[in-house]
Every structure is written in C-alpha cells, then in structure tokens.
Design an enzyme around this catalytic site. Structure first.
Site, PDB file in Angstrom:
ATOM      1  N   SER A  37     -34.333  49.922 -37.984  1.00  0.00           N
ATOM      2  CA  SER A  37     -35.276  48.800 -38.039  1.00  0.00           C
ATOM      3  C   SER A  37     -34.928  47.867 -39.194  1.00  0.00           C
ATOM      4  O   SER A  37     -34.919  46.641 -39.053  1.00  0.00           O
ATOM      5  CB  SER A  37     -36.695  49.356 -38.197  1.00  0.00           C
ATOM      6  OG  SER A  37     -37.636  48.332 -38.152  1.00  0.00           O
ATOM      7  N   THR A  68     -45.855  49.037 -41.885  1.00  0.00           N
ATOM      8  CA  THR A  68     -46.775  48.213 -42.678  1.00  0.00           C
ATOM      9  C   THR A  68     -47.597  47.274 -41.788  1.00  0.00           C
ATOM     10  O   THR A  68     -48.811  47.156 -41.949  1.00  0.00           O
ATOM     11  CB  THR A  68     -45.978  47.368 -43.702  1.00  0.00           C
ATOM     12  OG1 THR A  68     -45.038  48.211 -44.354  1.00  0.00           O
ATOM     13  CG2 THR A  68     -46.879  46.717 -44.713  1.00  0.00           C
ATOM     14  N   THR A  69     -46.919  46.619 -40.857  1.00  0.00           N
ATOM     15  CA  THR A  69     -47.600  45.632 -40.002  1.00  0.00           C
ATOM     16  C   THR A  69     -48.713  46.306 -39.193  1.00  0.00           C
ATOM     17  O   THR A  69     -49.840  45.786 -39.108  1.00  0.00           O
ATOM     18  CB  THR A  69     -46.566  45.006 -39.030  1.00  0.00           C
ATOM     19  OG1 THR A  69     -45.461  44.542 -39.799  1.00  0.00           O
ATOM     20  CG2 THR A  69     -47.162  43.882 -38.227  1.00  0.00           C
ATOM     21  N   TRP A  70     -48.404  47.432 -38.658  1.00  0.00           N
ATOM     22  CA  TRP A  70     -49.373  48.181 -37.842  1.00  0.00           C
ATOM     23  C   TRP A  70     -50.577  48.602 -38.695  1.00  0.00           C
ATOM     24  O   TRP A  70     -51.737  48.385 -38.321  1.00  0.00           O
ATOM     25  CB  TRP A  70     -48.663  49.396 -37.263  1.00  0.00           C
ATOM     26  CG  TRP A  70     -49.391  50.129 -36.184  1.00  0.00           C
ATOM     27  CD1 TRP A  70     -50.554  49.773 -35.561  1.00  0.00           C
ATOM     28  CD2 TRP A  70     -48.966  51.355 -35.584  1.00  0.00           C
ATOM     29  NE1 TRP A  70     -50.883  50.706 -34.619  1.00  0.00           N
ATOM     30  CE2 TRP A  70     -49.923  51.687 -34.606  1.00  0.00           C
ATOM     31  CE3 TRP A  70     -47.869  52.206 -35.773  1.00  0.00           C
ATOM     32  CZ2 TRP A  70     -49.828  52.832 -33.825  1.00  0.00           C
ATOM     33  CZ3 TRP A  70     -47.766  53.351 -34.990  1.00  0.00           C
ATOM     34  CH2 TRP A  70     -48.735  53.656 -34.031  1.00  0.00           C
ATOM     35  N   HIS A  91     -44.583  47.591 -51.227  1.00  0.00           N
ATOM     36  CA  HIS A  91     -43.457  48.489 -50.907  1.00  0.00           C
ATOM     37  C   HIS A  91     -42.979  49.227 -52.159  1.00  0.00           C
ATOM     38  O   HIS A  91     -42.027  49.997 -52.091  1.00  0.00           O
ATOM     39  CB  HIS A  91     -42.268  47.688 -50.356  1.00  0.00           C
ATOM     40  CG  HIS A  91     -42.465  47.158 -48.968  1.00  0.00           C
ATOM     41  ND1 HIS A  91     -43.119  47.851 -47.984  1.00  0.00           N
ATOM     42  CD2 HIS A  91     -42.051  45.992 -48.386  1.00  0.00           C
ATOM     43  CE1 HIS A  91     -43.118  47.142 -46.870  1.00  0.00           C
ATOM     44  NE2 HIS A  91     -42.472  46.007 -47.086  1.00  0.00           N
TER      45      HIS A  91
END
Ligand code: A3P
Length: 359
Positions: free
Chosen positions: A189, A97-99, A157
């Site tokens: 993770s 998600t962050t990427w 999500h």
C-alpha cells in the site's frame, strides 16, 4: 487547505505576521525562529537516507522521518497542550488511518448527525479531524486546536516513544487508538501511495528498491516493526489508555471491533442503539465501498493540504482495501524475508500480526 468538520478552526484562527489586527507577539515569533534553527541543526547532523516521497529522510531518535514531520514533532513538544479527554488515532502509514478516522468521527458524533445526510458523505474522512504531525504548523506560527469540541480527535503517524510524555504517560487520561496491519500489505500500500506522491523531479523508487528499504526499516515513520512494538508494549502496560486494533480483525468483524472502539472511547453503544441498528449504520457509512465511491473521494473530487509542498488527493487514500493483496506482488522469497523479520522482531512480545486467531 483542508477544512475540518467540527468546526473549521484552520481558518478561524489563522493569524498573520504582517501588520494587522492579529499580529503575532514578538516572543512567539522569536521562539518559532529558534525552533527553525534547532531543526536546521538536527537536519545537518542526523544520519540520512533515501526518502520514498522526498529526496531524504532522517534518522531521528531511532525513527526515519521527513524534515517536514520532524518540524511538526518539535512543535508538538514545544506547543501542543493535550487535554484529558483527547483521543489520538495512531498508526504506521497505510494501516487503516482513513478507515479509523471515519469510524471514530462517526462514533463520537453519532447523536449529532443523521445517517441519511451525514457530513462524512460530503467531505470524506480525511477532513474529519486534524493530522497532528503537520497540521500543528499549518497556521503560522502554530495551530491552536482550542476550538475543537470535546473529545478532541487527532491523527498521528509518530511512534509512541517520539511523542511527549504529556500525551503518552499513563498518568495522562488522553487515549490512543492504534491500528496495525500485516507489514506485507502495509508495504504494498505504501509503495503505491508514495510512488504517486514522489516528486517528479526525483527518479522513481523501484518496487525492489522500496522493498529493500522497507525491510531495512528505512521508510517514512519506520522501522515498521519498532513502530508497532512501541504501541503494543504501551497498550499491554496501560490497556485503558491504548486500544490496539488490527486491520484484518476489523475486516473480518467490523461490528464487533466497532463496539470495542466505542466502549474504549467512553461512548459504548446502548442496547437501544444496538437494537436500532446504529452499529451497522456506522459500519456501512465507513465502509470502503461507501467512502471510495463518494464524489469527494473520486479523482479530482478533493484534496488535503499537509504542508505547503504536500497536497494529496482524497482519491489516493483509497486503493483496494483488501487483506492479502501482497500475494499479487511478492515472490515467495520476498514474503519469507518479511515474515522472518516479523518473527524475529516480535519474538517474546506476545504480538502476532495479521488476523487474530480465535481461541
Ligand atoms: P490498500 O492500499 O491496501 O488498498 P491509510 O488510511 O492508513 O493511509 O491506509 C490506506 C489503506 O487503507 C489503503 O489500503 C486503502 O485502500 C485502505 N482503506 C481506506 N479506506 C478504507 C476503508 N474504509 N475500509 C478498509 N480499507 C480502507
């Protein structure tokens, strides 16, 4: 509270129930109270199990959710008004998600900012656009997202089947970018991430316990496999509406995947942009190496408020950013169990997880 890059609508629309200029209409407050009663009813009757961050998670319409996000989901159904140009970034937790947040923001706004002085380098990707699942209620009683520029970008999500049809139906032109990852890496993770967030008042979840829960589908937003399959099937039915990406493919060929992403978002790179190195600039800006070394993403550099109780340090969204880190944690037997669940669940779907084989 997190502030969003374009523009900061979390504060500009904050309204208060206390007597004042922006008093909330009575009907709105009553509707909000009713929603809370509904939530209490759901929480009292749904099957529950052990949460990874909080004490319990609840099985709501086949997915395990914390009480905080069930509230968000009810509010999305009751209040969220998708716009035809909205683009949603969807993923199971810890799949990229962050990427993708960084890549989507940098792509959509590539004509607004210079790469030499890019706002992502000051704020980090978490602040690039709202996480719908809980942001929907960060402004009491409901956050309005009207002032985000078009296309509005949101992250979620939630599983595809949980979202309102106003967002997911093929007849709505809103789009989804879904990113998935090898479940073994997603598990490792997630265990690291949730262990950090877990309330200190609760006993820690051991690695083996988390592993069993994950394999049994019991973790926030899980089961992992049903999550992935829901978006996969929808993407096959409506490829123009859902772009299905893999973390591993993005690691292997970031420029190629970024071009796919930009085209899907309706903003393909022009020949001049490609020749001018814009694709590579965005890949570099959004790389793990660049983002994880920013001051705002260092320990104590900044944080995101998800709910009144859940505040996460930006730093915690960056760990190793590698493919295959599971090899450092899982025994042969553990690996085989996850792989065999994957095989069984995905059988006949046409989907394989992990790196896409080149034909
Ligand atoms: P690891 O824990 O395996 O390192 P999410 O953003 O969905 O929460 O996923 C977090 C995972 O993505 C973490 O994986 C994190 O390190 C990795 N990640 C964060 N930013 C990334 C980037 N720019 N490029 C590649 N991986 C990244």
């Amino acid at each position: 509270m997190s502030t969003y890059l374009v523009p900061d609508q979390t504060t500009s629309h904050h309204r208060t129930a206390i007597n004042g200029e922006n008093q909330i209409p009575k009907e709105e407050e009553e509707a909000y109270n009713k929603l809370h009663e509904k939530l209490d009813g759901i929480l009292a009757t749904m099957p529950k199990d052990k949460g990874w961050r909080s004490q319990n998670i609840f099985l709501y319409k086949d997915f395990w959710l914390s009480s905080g996000v069930i509230k968000g989901l009810l509010m999305i159904h009751d209040y969220f008004q998708p716009q035809p140009t909205d683009i949603f970034l969807a993923a199971f937790m810890k799949c990229g998600t962050t990427w993708l947040k960084a890549l989507m923001f940098a792509t959509a706004n590539r004509n607004r900012f210079k790469f030499s002085d890019h706002p992502l380098n000051r704020t980090g990707p978490q602040s690039a656009f709202p996480f719908l699942d809980t942001h929907i209620y960060l402004d009491y009683p409901v956050t309005k997202f009207d002032h985000l520029p078009s296309p509005r970008l949101f992250a979620t999500h939630f599983a595809h089947s949980l979202l309102p049809t106003s967002m997911t139906s093929p007849s709505s032109t809103a789009k989804f970018v879904y990113v998935c990852r090898d479940p073994k890496d997603a598990f490792i993770s997630k265990w690291h991430f949730m262990s950090k967030l877990r309330s200190k008042e609760l006993t820690p979840i051991s690695f083996n316990e988390a592993y069993d829960l994950f394999c049994n589908g019991i973790s926030e937003y899980g089961p992992f496999w049903d999550h992935v399959l829901g978006y996969w099937k929808a993407s096959r039915e409506s490829p123009e509406k859902i772009l299905f990406l893999k973390y591993e493919d993005m690691k292997r060929e970031p420029s190629m995947e970024l071009k796919k992403l930009a085209a899907f978002m309706g903003m393909p790179f022009t020949a001049a942009e490609e020749e001018g190195g814009v694709v590579e600039e965005i890949v570099k800006l959004c790389s793990f190496e660049n983002l994880s070394n920013l001051q705002v993403n260092k320990d104590g550099g900044g944080a995101q408020k998800f709910t009144a109780q859940v505040v996460v340090e930006n730093h915690d969204f960056f760990r190793k950013g590698n493919v295959g880190d599971w090899e450092n944690y899982l025994t042969e037997e553990m690996r085989n169990r996850i792989d065999s669940i994957t095989e069984t669940k995905l059988k006949g779907s046409g989907l394989t997880l992990g790196l896409t084989k080149k034909t």
